[in-house]
Structure formats: C-alpha cells, structure tokens
Design a protein around this motif. Structure first.
Motif, PDB file in Angstrom:
ATOM      1  N   GLU A  93       0.816  -1.220   0.000  1.00 45.83           N
ATOM      2  CA  GLU A  93       0.000   0.000   0.000  1.00 45.83           C
ATOM      3  C   GLU A  93       0.848   1.268   0.000  1.00 45.83           C
ATOM      4  O   GLU A  93       0.367   2.333  -0.377  1.00 45.83           O
ATOM      5  N   GLY A  94       2.100   1.166   0.448  1.00 46.12           N
ATOM      6  CA  GLY A  94       2.993   2.317   0.405  1.00 46.12           C
ATOM      7  C   GLY A  94       3.158   3.015   1.744  1.00 46.12           C
ATOM      8  O   GLY A  94       2.257   3.001   2.579  1.00 46.12           O
ATOM      9  N   ASP A  95       4.344   3.655   1.917  1.00 51.86           N
ATOM     10  CA  ASP A  95       4.646   4.283   3.209  1.00 51.86           C
ATOM     11  C   ASP A  95       4.031   5.679   3.367  1.00 51.86           C
ATOM     12  O   ASP A  95       4.174   6.314   4.395  1.00 51.86           O
ATOM     13  N   ASP A  96       3.344   6.145   2.310  1.00 54.26           N
ATOM     14  CA  ASP A  96       2.763   7.495   2.369  1.00 54.26           C
ATOM     15  C   ASP A  96       1.326   7.523   2.897  1.00 54.26           C
ATOM     16  O   ASP A  96       0.724   8.587   2.993  1.00 54.26           O
ATOM     17  N   LYS A  97       0.767   6.376   3.231  1.00 52.03           N
ATOM     18  CA  LYS A  97      -0.658   6.335   3.593  1.00 52.03           C
ATOM     19  C   LYS A  97      -1.032   7.177   4.827  1.00 52.03           C
ATOM     20  O   LYS A  97      -2.121   7.753   4.853  1.00 52.03           O
ATOM     21  N   PRO A  98      -0.148   7.305   5.842  1.00 49.56           N
ATOM     22  CA  PRO A  98      -0.534   8.172   6.965  1.00 49.56           C
ATOM     23  C   PRO A  98      -0.741   9.630   6.534  1.00 49.56           C
ATOM     24  O   PRO A  98      -1.470  10.372   7.185  1.00 49.56           O
ATOM     25  N   LEU A  99      -0.096  10.037   5.441  1.00 50.40           N
ATOM     26  CA  LEU A  99      -0.279  11.401   4.958  1.00 50.40           C
ATOM     27  C   LEU A  99      -1.602  11.534   4.212  1.00 50.40           C
ATOM     28  O   LEU A  99      -2.255  12.566   4.250  1.00 50.40           O
ATOM     29  N   LYS A 100      -1.984  10.441   3.517  1.00 48.51           N
ATOM     30  CA  LYS A 100      -3.215  10.503   2.721  1.00 48.51           C
ATOM     31  C   LYS A 100      -4.472  10.231   3.536  1.00 48.51           C
ATOM     32  O   LYS A 100      -5.551  10.706   3.194  1.00 48.51           O
ATOM     33  N   TYR A 101      -4.341   9.425   4.585  1.00 47.89           N
ATOM     34  CA  TYR A 101      -5.497   9.074   5.423  1.00 47.89           C
ATOM     35  C   TYR A 101      -5.166   9.396   6.874  1.00 47.89           C
ATOM     36  O   TYR A 101      -5.075   8.497   7.711  1.00 47.89           O
ATOM     37  N   PRO A 102      -4.939  10.693   7.177  1.00 48.02           N
ATOM     38  CA  PRO A 102      -4.407  11.048   8.495  1.00 48.02           C
ATOM     39  C   PRO A 102      -5.280  10.608   9.668  1.00 48.02           C
ATOM     40  O   PRO A 102      -4.758  10.158  10.681  1.00 48.02           O
ATOM     41  N   LEU A 103      -6.604  10.707   9.517  1.00 47.29           N
ATOM     42  CA  LEU A 103      -7.457  10.416  10.681  1.00 47.29           C
ATOM     43  C   LEU A 103      -7.282   8.982  11.170  1.00 47.29           C
ATOM     44  O   LEU A 103      -7.214   8.717  12.368  1.00 47.29           O
ATOM     45  N   MET A 104      -7.195   8.020  10.212  1.00 51.84           N
ATOM     46  CA  MET A 104      -7.013   6.618  10.588  1.00 51.84           C
ATOM     47  C   MET A 104      -5.788   6.454  11.485  1.00 51.84           C
ATOM     48  O   MET A 104      -5.809   5.742  12.490  1.00 51.84           O
ATOM     49  N   PHE A 105      -4.694   7.136  11.122  1.00 56.49           N
ATOM     50  CA  PHE A 105      -3.457   6.954  11.875  1.00 56.49           C
ATOM     51  C   PHE A 105      -3.436   7.804  13.146  1.00 56.49           C
ATOM     52  O   PHE A 105      -2.645   7.561  14.038  1.00 56.49           O
ATOM     53  N   GLU A 106      -4.346   8.802  13.222  1.00 57.53           N
ATOM     54  CA  GLU A 106      -4.455   9.594  14.442  1.00 57.53           C
ATOM     55  C   GLU A 106      -5.248   8.859  15.520  1.00 57.53           C
ATOM     56  O   GLU A 106      -4.996   9.053  16.708  1.00 57.53           O
ATOM     57  N   VAL A 107      -6.221   8.051  15.116  1.00 60.20           N
ATOM     58  CA  VAL A 107      -7.078   7.407  16.123  1.00 60.20           C
ATOM     59  C   VAL A 107      -6.526   6.065  16.606  1.00 60.20           C
ATOM     60  O   VAL A 107      -7.063   5.490  17.539  1.00 60.20           O
ATOM     61  N   ASN A 116       2.142  -5.007   7.853  1.00 60.88           N
ATOM     62  CA  ASN A 116       2.085  -6.416   7.451  1.00 60.88           C
ATOM     63  C   ASN A 116       2.769  -6.640   6.088  1.00 60.88           C
ATOM     64  O   ASN A 116       2.996  -5.707   5.336  1.00 60.88           O
ATOM     65  N   LYS A 117       3.031  -7.907   5.788  1.00 57.67           N
ATOM     66  CA  LYS A 117       3.651  -8.356   4.531  1.00 57.67           C
ATOM     67  C   LYS A 117       5.091  -7.850   4.393  1.00 57.67           C
ATOM     68  O   LYS A 117       5.531  -7.462   3.311  1.00 57.67           O
ATOM     69  N   MET A 118       5.816  -7.837   5.510  1.00 62.83           N
ATOM     70  CA  MET A 118       7.211  -7.401   5.475  1.00 62.83           C
ATOM     71  C   MET A 118       8.059  -8.322   4.599  1.00 62.83           C
ATOM     72  O   MET A 118       9.135  -7.935   4.146  1.00 62.83           O
ATOM     73  N   ASP A 119       7.577  -9.551   4.350  1.00 64.33           N
ATOM     74  CA  ASP A 119       8.354 -10.490   3.523  1.00 64.33           C
ATOM     75  C   ASP A 119       8.497 -10.011   2.076  1.00 64.33           C
ATOM     76  O   ASP A 119       9.440 -10.379   1.397  1.00 64.33           O
ATOM     77  N   VAL A 120       7.572  -9.154   1.613  1.00 63.51           N
ATOM     78  CA  VAL A 120       7.680  -8.691   0.222  1.00 63.51           C
ATOM     79  C   VAL A 120       8.317  -7.299   0.121  1.00 63.51           C
ATOM     80  O   VAL A 120       8.397  -6.725  -0.965  1.00 63.51           O
ATOM     81  N   ALA A 121       8.781  -6.757   1.265  1.00 61.53           N
ATOM     82  CA  ALA A 121       9.360  -5.408   1.269  1.00 61.53           C
ATOM     83  C   ALA A 121      10.460  -5.209   0.223  1.00 61.53           C
ATOM     84  O   ALA A 121      10.535  -4.133  -0.392  1.00 61.53           O
ATOM     85  N   PRO A 122      11.330  -6.223  -0.050  1.00 63.06           N
ATOM     86  CA  PRO A 122      12.384  -5.998  -1.040  1.00 63.06           C
ATOM     87  C   PRO A 122      11.862  -5.688  -2.448  1.00 63.06           C
ATOM     88  O   PRO A 122      12.598  -5.143  -3.273  1.00 63.06           O
ATOM     89  N   TYR A 123      10.605  -6.026  -2.723  1.00 65.81           N
ATOM     90  CA  TYR A 123      10.065  -5.808  -4.068  1.00 65.81           C
ATOM     91  C   TYR A 123       9.313  -4.497  -4.213  1.00 65.81           C
ATOM     92  O   TYR A 123       8.809  -4.173  -5.281  1.00 65.81           O
ATOM     93  N   PHE A 124       9.173  -3.760  -3.095  1.00 65.40           N
ATOM     94  CA  PHE A 124       8.417  -2.504  -3.138  1.00 65.40           C
ATOM     95  C   PHE A 124       9.286  -1.356  -2.627  1.00 65.40           C
ATOM     96  O   PHE A 124      10.215  -1.586  -1.873  1.00 65.40           O
ATOM     97  N   ASP A 125       8.950  -0.139  -3.024  1.00 59.86           N
ATOM     98  CA  ASP A 125       9.667   1.035  -2.516  1.00 59.86           C
ATOM     99  C   ASP A 125       9.096   1.448  -1.171  1.00 59.86           C
ATOM    100  O   ASP A 125       8.632   2.567  -1.001  1.00 59.86           O
ATOM    101  N   PHE A 126       9.084   0.524  -0.228  1.00 62.47           N
ATOM    102  CA  PHE A 126       8.510   0.824   1.081  1.00 62.47           C
ATOM    103  C   PHE A 126       9.642   1.075   2.054  1.00 62.47           C
ATOM    104  O   PHE A 126      10.480   0.216   2.282  1.00 62.47           O
ATOM    105  N   ASP A 127       9.659   2.290   2.632  1.00 56.90           N
ATOM    106  CA  ASP A 127      10.705   2.661   3.576  1.00 56.90           C
ATOM    107  C   ASP A 127      10.085   2.680   4.981  1.00 56.90           C
ATOM    108  O   ASP A 127       9.291   3.566   5.299  1.00 56.90           O
ATOM    109  N   LEU A 128      10.450   1.682   5.802  1.00 58.07           N
ATOM    110  CA  LEU A 128       9.826   1.544   7.125  1.00 58.07           C
ATOM    111  C   LEU A 128      10.087   2.776   8.001  1.00 58.07           C
ATOM    112  O   LEU A 128       9.190   3.245   8.699  1.00 58.07           O
ATOM    113  N   ALA A 129      11.311   3.322   7.940  1.00 57.72           N
ATOM    114  CA  ALA A 129      11.647   4.491   8.773  1.00 57.72           C
ATOM    115  C   ALA A 129      10.797   5.693   8.344  1.00 57.72           C
ATOM    116  O   ALA A 129      10.290   6.450   9.180  1.00 57.72           O
TER     117      ALA A 129
END
Lengths: 227, 114
Positions: A154-168, A175-188
């Motif tokens: 889903e991407g690491d930018d989702k808290p910026l796009k759906y702020p209320l969900m991450f505020e509550v 989830n799905k950390m096993d596929v992280a090498p195939y996506f531009d997902f930056d955990l930090a």
C-alpha cells in the motif's frame, strides 16, 4: 395549520455516538473484556493476522471475533475454521460500524455462545471492521484499543493521505514485510509519517504469513488484556 | 462515503429532540460542517433524501449544509491560519509543528419544526 418555528439545536453530530461508545467501553472494562477494533484497507491481511494470532494465544485467553462486512460471511467462516468463535455482522451497505452496531454485535455474540452451551465471557474480542481507511476512523466503536494494519504494497505514504485513521489508532501493524524488497517501502519513513500525525502510536512490523515479528504484537495484546 | 451513517445519527438525534419537544413535523435541518470534516455535502443530500423520507417526523424535510472554516494553530510561533489554504506548514514561520484547532466538527445548528 401549525406554524413552523426555528429551534436552535447546537448539538455535535458525533456526540450521541461518542456517549454510547464511552458507555460500552466502561461496561466492557467492568466485565473484564478487552475489545480491539482492527481497521485497514481491504486485502491488507486482517483475517490472516487474526487467524495466526488466535492460534498463538488461544491457550492463554478466551478469544472471539466479530467480522463486519457489507455482505458475505467469508471471513467469519475463515476464522471459525481456526476453532475460534466468530460471528458475522452485516452493515447493510454502510462503510463502518458505530458504537450501537458494535454493542448489538457483542450481545449477539454472547447469545450465540450461550446457545451453544459455552461461557459467554471472552477475555479478548476482535472487531474486524469494514475494510476501508476512511470511514471506520470517524466512528468511535467503544473499543478498548484501535489497531490499524497497513500492508507493504500500500505504500509508506498512507498516513499522509489518510491522516485520521493513523491519528485514532494506538498501534499500527505493518504487514507483509516479507515482500518489502520488491516494493519502494521505507519503514523508517513510514514511522515518521505515522508519528507526525500521532506521536503516541506504536509501530510493529510483521508478516502474518511467516510469523515474523508476531511475538511483539502478542506481547502488546497480552499487556492490553492484563490491563 | 460514511454520509449515510452520519445521516442516521442526525435523524436519531432529531427524533429524540422531537419526542422531548412534542414536535410533529420538521421542515428543515441545518448542519454546520467543518471544512475538513471529510463529508461531501452532495452525498449527504442524497443520503438525507433516502433516509429522511422514511421518518414520519422528517418526511419531505430539507437539509441545509453550511460550511465552517478550519483553523490550525502553529505550536512554534503561536499564530493561527486557514487550514485549507496552507495545510500543515505554518505560512508565517514555516514550522510543521502545527495542530488543527477546529474544522472537523459536524454540528446540528437548528431545525424548523412545528
């Protein structure tokens, strides 16, 4: 013919739901039941995460699941196959549950358990909310804690796009950390994005399929249930 | 997308108010919607028409939506600014250390009834 007159109301639309939610939370605390409201996009792995969690914790606490969907009982059947008690709630086309629907679901769950000759008390009840990052965040369900699952694709930018969900939410499972090498997902970067909206949220990276990182999630649940 | 759920809550609140005040008909309901409440007024109107016509008290009633401004406070310089224009970055000092003061609220302002 009666005359129409203007009546000042000045009442917050969410006030009655918030009051019902607080009442439910107090009743659950009194009964010693922990209710976890699990929210995420469709397909992020809520049901898989629950299935594995039940397998790991079922020996140390009694668990039940309320599945909320617009239609179908696919998820309730998947959970029931793990041996846990599950009921399916249909929202009748709505994209979320509110406190009253949640309370009705808990009553129905207790009835069903009593009918099948089981103890209706549960230490831990999961509410698997409708898959959606927007609407479920708007309504307090009366849960003890709110947990969001965000999957790597889903991407690491989702808290910026759906702020209320991450505020509550109190906790975010990545989830799905096993596929992280195939996506531009930056955990930090994801953690920074969550913390910019909600400094108190805990972030736990997991893979519900392989079990990676799940122990930290179980420990978080154990301490929540212990109160 | 959650407009129908909001409409149900508004209708419940007004039906309670109607019972408490012996109202027989409501002709209009005015809502104040914060600019960043995330509610789409046109969807709210559609949901209203569908749901209000199933209530004896509210059948045929009109829904009026008024927008109220969203304001953000900058924790760094202490000034306030319009959220919709400037987002999360303070236009005065450039700080991102800001929080929403109001603009997410939905309030039933008034009704016309007899």
């Amino acid at each position: 013919m009666d005359e129409f007159r203007v009546i000042e109301v000045k009442q917050n639309v969410m006030a009655s739901n918030d009051a019902e939610a607080d009442e439910l939370r107090a009743a659950l605390a009194h009964e010693g039941t922990t209710l976890v409201n699990l929210m995420s996009s469709p397909g992020s792995g809520k049901t898989t995460t629950l299935g594995r969690t039940i397998g790991a914790l079922a020996r140390e606490m009694s668990i039940a699941v309320m599945e909320a969907d617009i239609d179908s009982d696919v998820d309730a059947r998947t959970i029931a196959a793990t041996g846990a008690d599950a009921i399916q709630l249909h929202t009748g086309g709505m994209c979320h549950l509110d406190a009253d629907m949640c309370r009705q679901g808990l009553d129905e769950l207790a009835d069903q358990l009593t009918h099948s000759g089981k103890d209706p008390h549960r230490d831990l009840v999961f509410l698997e909310n409708v898959g959606n990052l927007v609407c479920p965040a708007e309504f307090d369900t009366g849960a003890t804690a709110n947990v969001a699952i965000l999957s790597v694709p889903e991407g690491d930018d989702k808290p910026l796009k759906y702020p209320l969900m991450f505020e509550v939410c109190d906790l975010v499972l990545v989830n799905k950390m096993d596929v992280a090498p195939y996506f531009d997902f930056d955990l930090a970067r994801f953690e920074d994005n969550v913390r910019s909206r909600n400094p108190k949220a805990t972030v736990i990276p997991i893979c519900a399929k392989t079990g990676e990182g799940m122990d930290a999630w179980y420990d978080w649940l154990r301490s929540l249930v212990r109160g | 997308m959650h407009e129908l759920g909001i409409v149900f809550h508004v209708i419940d609140d007004i039906e309670t108010l109607g019972r408490e005040n012996d109202l027989s008909r409501v002709s209009s309901v005015t809502l104040e919607l914060g600019e960043v409440s995330g509610v789409v007024p046109s969807l709210l109107q559609d949901a209203w028409r569908w749901a209000a016509d199933r209530s004896d008290l509210l059948r045929g009633s009109e829904l009026v939506c008024e927008s109220t401004p969203a304001v953000t406070l900058c924790d760094a310089c202490g000034r306030t600014y319009g959220t919709v224009e400037h987002g999360r970055t303070c236009p005065y000092c450039g700080s991102g250390d800001t929080h929403l003061l109001y603009g997410r609220d939905m309030t039933i302002k008034q009704i016309e009834a007899c």
